[in-house]
Design a protein around this motif. Structure first.
Motif, short mmCIF file in Angstrom:
data_model
loop_
_atom_site.label_atom_id
_atom_site.label_comp_id
_atom_site.label_asym_id
_atom_site.label_seq_id
_atom_site.Cartn_x
_atom_site.Cartn_y
_atom_site.Cartn_z
N SER A 1 -14.90 8.36 -2.05
CA SER A 1 -14.91 9.18 -3.26
C SER A 1 -15.96 10.27 -3.17
CB SER A 1 -15.16 8.29 -4.50
OG SER A 1 -14.12 7.36 -4.69
N LYS A 2 -17.12 9.92 -2.62
CA LYS A 2 -18.19 10.91 -2.46
C LYS A 2 -17.82 11.96 -1.42
CE LYS A 2 -21.31 9.14 -5.28
NZ LYS A 2 -21.81 9.90 -6.48
N LEU A 3 -17.22 11.51 -0.33
CA LEU A 3 -16.91 12.41 0.77
C LEU A 3 -15.83 13.43 0.43
CD1 LEU A 3 -16.99 9.99 3.85
CD2 LEU A 3 -18.64 11.76 3.30
N ILE A 4 -14.77 12.97 -0.23
CA ILE A 4 -13.65 13.88 -0.48
C ILE A 4 -13.62 14.39 -1.92
CG2 ILE A 4 -12.29 12.72 1.29
CD1 ILE A 4 -10.68 11.38 -0.83
N ARG A 5 -14.63 13.97 -2.71
CA ARG A 5 -14.78 14.44 -4.10
C ARG A 5 -13.55 14.14 -4.95
NH1 ARG A 5 -17.29 18.18 -0.79
NH2 ARG A 5 -19.50 18.50 -1.21
N ILE A 6 -12.93 13.00 -4.70
CA ILE A 6 -11.81 12.50 -5.49
C ILE A 6 -12.09 11.03 -5.78
CG2 ILE A 6 -9.33 11.99 -5.52
CD1 ILE A 6 -8.92 14.27 -3.53
N ASP A 7 -11.85 10.59 -7.02
CA ASP A 7 -12.11 9.20 -7.39
C ASP A 7 -11.10 8.28 -6.71
OD1 ASP A 7 -12.92 6.86 -8.50
OD2 ASP A 7 -12.25 7.30 -10.54
N MET A 8 -11.55 7.58 -5.68
CA MET A 8 -10.67 6.71 -4.91
C MET A 8 -10.91 5.23 -5.22
SD MET A 8 -8.98 8.86 -3.03
CE MET A 8 -8.25 7.78 -1.81
N ASN A 9 -11.75 4.92 -6.21
CA ASN A 9 -12.19 3.54 -6.46
C ASN A 9 -11.04 2.57 -6.72
OD1 ASN A 9 -15.05 3.75 -6.16
ND2 ASN A 9 -15.10 4.92 -8.04
N ALA A 10 -9.99 3.02 -7.39
CA ALA A 10 -8.88 2.12 -7.69
C ALA A 10 -7.57 2.62 -7.10
CB ALA A 10 -8.74 1.97 -9.21
N SER A 11 -7.64 3.58 -6.20
CA SER A 11 -6.43 4.18 -5.64
C SER A 11 -5.79 3.25 -4.61
CB SER A 11 -6.75 5.53 -4.99
OG SER A 11 -7.54 5.34 -3.85
N SER A 12 -4.54 3.57 -4.26
CA SER A 12 -3.82 2.78 -3.28
C SER A 12 -2.73 3.64 -2.67
CB SER A 12 -3.20 1.54 -3.94
OG SER A 12 -2.13 1.92 -4.78
N ASP A 13 -2.02 3.07 -1.69
CA ASP A 13 -0.88 3.76 -1.10
C ASP A 13 0.37 3.60 -1.94
OD1 ASP A 13 -2.28 4.68 1.16
OD2 ASP A 13 -2.03 2.77 2.17
N PHE A 14 0.30 2.78 -2.97
CA PHE A 14 1.44 2.51 -3.85
C PHE A 14 1.63 3.68 -4.80
CE2 PHE A 14 3.20 -0.55 -7.30
CZ PHE A 14 4.50 -0.26 -6.92
N LYS A 15 2.66 4.50 -4.54
CA LYS A 15 2.88 5.67 -5.38
C LYS A 15 4.30 6.20 -5.21
CE LYS A 15 -0.64 7.30 -3.41
NZ LYS A 15 -1.85 8.10 -3.24
N LEU A 16 4.72 6.98 -6.19
CA LEU A 16 6.02 7.64 -6.14
C LEU A 16 5.81 9.13 -5.97
CD1 LEU A 16 9.19 7.12 -8.26
CD2 LEU A 16 8.15 9.39 -8.20
N LEU A 17 6.60 9.74 -5.08
CA LEU A 17 6.51 11.17 -4.82
C LEU A 17 7.88 11.81 -5.01
CD1 LEU A 17 4.47 11.04 -1.48
CD2 LEU A 17 3.55 11.26 -3.79
N ASP A 18 7.91 12.93 -5.70
CA ASP A 18 9.14 13.70 -5.83
C ASP A 18 9.49 14.32 -4.47
OD1 ASP A 18 11.03 15.14 -7.90
OD2 ASP A 18 10.33 16.70 -6.54
N ARG A 19 10.76 14.67 -4.28
CA ARG A 19 11.21 15.23 -3.02
C ARG A 19 10.41 16.46 -2.62
NH1 ARG A 19 12.54 14.50 1.74
NH2 ARG A 19 13.61 12.66 0.91
#
Length: 313
Positions: free
Chosen positions: A141-159
Motif C-alpha cells: 500500500s505504501k509502495l504503490i500508494r493504493i490501499d491494498m490491505n483488504a484487496s484480492s484477485d477476486f474481482k469482476l472486469l468489464d470487457r
C-alpha cells in the motif's frame, strides 16, 4: 456471457467440485457462462481433471502451461482466452465464495466496469501467515500508494477493462494493482474468505516474500528512491561521527583505535550493498522486459477454445 477464470496449481481434488458448484449456481440464475481453468504447470493430474470436466460440460475450457509460470501469468492467460462480456477472476479452491459472483454480476449490470472483492475476514489462518500477509499488504500500500490491505484477485472486469489489461506489453505484472491503475467505474463488494474443502494452500512465507518483492518492483519505483535516502542518511551519520571525533581530538580526549572507522565502514558498506541489491533487482527487471520473452507458454488446450493454437503469449 460471464467468463470465470480459475488459475489452478496442483488442484486435482478441487476441479470437479468447483465446476459443479459454479455450474449449479449460474444455471440456477440463468446466467450464460464459461469456466476457464488454467493449469499453471500442475504435476498432479489437474489438467486431466479439467479435460474430464470439459467433456461433461461444454461451458468448461482449459489450458495447460508448459511449466509453472506463476499465478499472474495464469490470470492473464485466462483473460486472453475469455470470450465473455465480463470476466470474474477467482481462486480454484472456492475460498472466494461463489455467491458473491451474483452480487458482482448485478453491479456490472448496473453499469459498473470493475467490481473489487474486498476481504471483510481472512478466515482461519495461522498467526504467522496473518502477520506476514498483513505486513505484505501494508508495504505494498505504501509502495504503490493504493490501499491494498483488504484487496484480492477476486474481482469482476468489464470487457473493455479486460481488453486494456490484455493490451499491456509488460511481462512482470501485478494484477490486483493493475485493476486499480486502469480506473474505469469501480465499486466494491465485501466477502469472507472460506475454508478450503480439499487440499492446502500453496503459499508459504518464502513464496509470499518473493511475491511481494516481485510485485513491488514491477509496479513502483519507490525502492529505487530509497537508495538516495540511504545515501543521505549515511552522509549525515558520517558527518556527525566526524564532528564528534574532531571535537574529542581537539579536547585531547580522543580514544585510540579504529572503532569509529570500523563503525563507519560497516554502516556505509551495509547501505552500499543494500543499494546495489535494489538497483540490481531493477536492472534484472529491465533485462527480462528487454528480452521480450512471453508471460507464459501454453502446451495444451481443450478443443472448445476459440482460435485454438497452443504456444506463447
Amino acid at each position: 456471457m460471464l467468463s470465470i477464470i480459475l488459475p489452478s496449481y496442483n488442484e486435482v481434488s478441487n476441479i470437479g467440485n468447483t465446476e459443479k458448484v459454479l455450474r449449479e449456481l449460474l444455471e440456477k440464475e440463468q446466467i450464460p457462462y464459461e469456466l476457464i481453468f488454467v493449469s499453471d504447470g500442475s504435476k498432479d493430474g489437474t489438467y486431466e481433471e479439467i479435460l474430464k470436466a470439459a467433456a461433461l460440460n461444454p461451458c468448461v475450457k482449459g489450458a495447460q502451461f508448459s511449466r509453472n509460470f506463476g499465478k499472474e501469468a495464469a490470470i492473464f492467460a485466462g483473460l486472453q482466452l475469455a470470450d465473455g462480456d465480463a470476466c470474474v477472476v477467482m481462486d480454484c479452491d472456492l475460498q472466494h465464495p461463489p455467491q458473491v459472483i451474483l452480487q458482482m454480476y448485478a453491479l456490472w449490470q448496473q453499469g459498473f466496469e470493475v467490481v473489487e472483492g474486498i476481504k471483510s475476514s481472512r478466515g482461519k489462518e495461522s498467526l504467522a501467515h496473518k502477520m506476514s500477509a498483513g505486513l505484505f499488504y501494508k508495504i505494498m500500500s505504501k509502495l504503490i500508494r493504493i490501499d491494498m490491505n483488504a484487496s484480492s484477485d477476486f474481482k469482476l472486469l468489464d470487457r473493455k477493462v479486460v481488453d486494456v489489461l490484455c493490451g499491456l506489453t509488460e511481462r512482470n505484472t501485478f494484477f490486483r494493482a493493475l485493476s486499480f491503475w486502469a480506473g474505469f467505474r469501480t465499486t466494491t463488494v465485501e466477502y469472507e474468505v472460506q475454508e478450503r474443502v480439499y487440499g492446502e494452500s500453496k503459499w508459504s512465507l518464502w513464496k509470499l516474500m518473493k511475491y511481494a518483492i516481485s510485485n513491488a518492483t514491477s509496479f513502483s519505483t519507490l525502492p529505487m528512491q530509497l537508495v538516495t535516502v540511504m545515501g543521505v542518511l549515511s552522509i549525515l551519520f558520517s558527518l556527525i561521527l566526524g564532528i564528534q571525533t574532531l571535537v574529542k581530538y581537539i579536547a585531547g580526549t580522543a580514544v585510540e583505535g579504529f572503532t569509529t572507522v570500523i563503525l563507519l565502514v560497516l554502516i556505509i558498506g551495509g547501505f552500499m550493498m543494500l543499494s546495489l541489491g535494489i538497483i540490481g533487482h531493477y536492472i534484472a527487471r529491465i533485462y527480462e522486459e528487454v528480452k521480450g520473452r512471453p508471460r507464459y507458454i501454453i502446451s495444451q488446450m481443450t478443443d472448445n477454445v476459440r482460435g485454438k493454437t497452443c504456444g506463447r503469449a
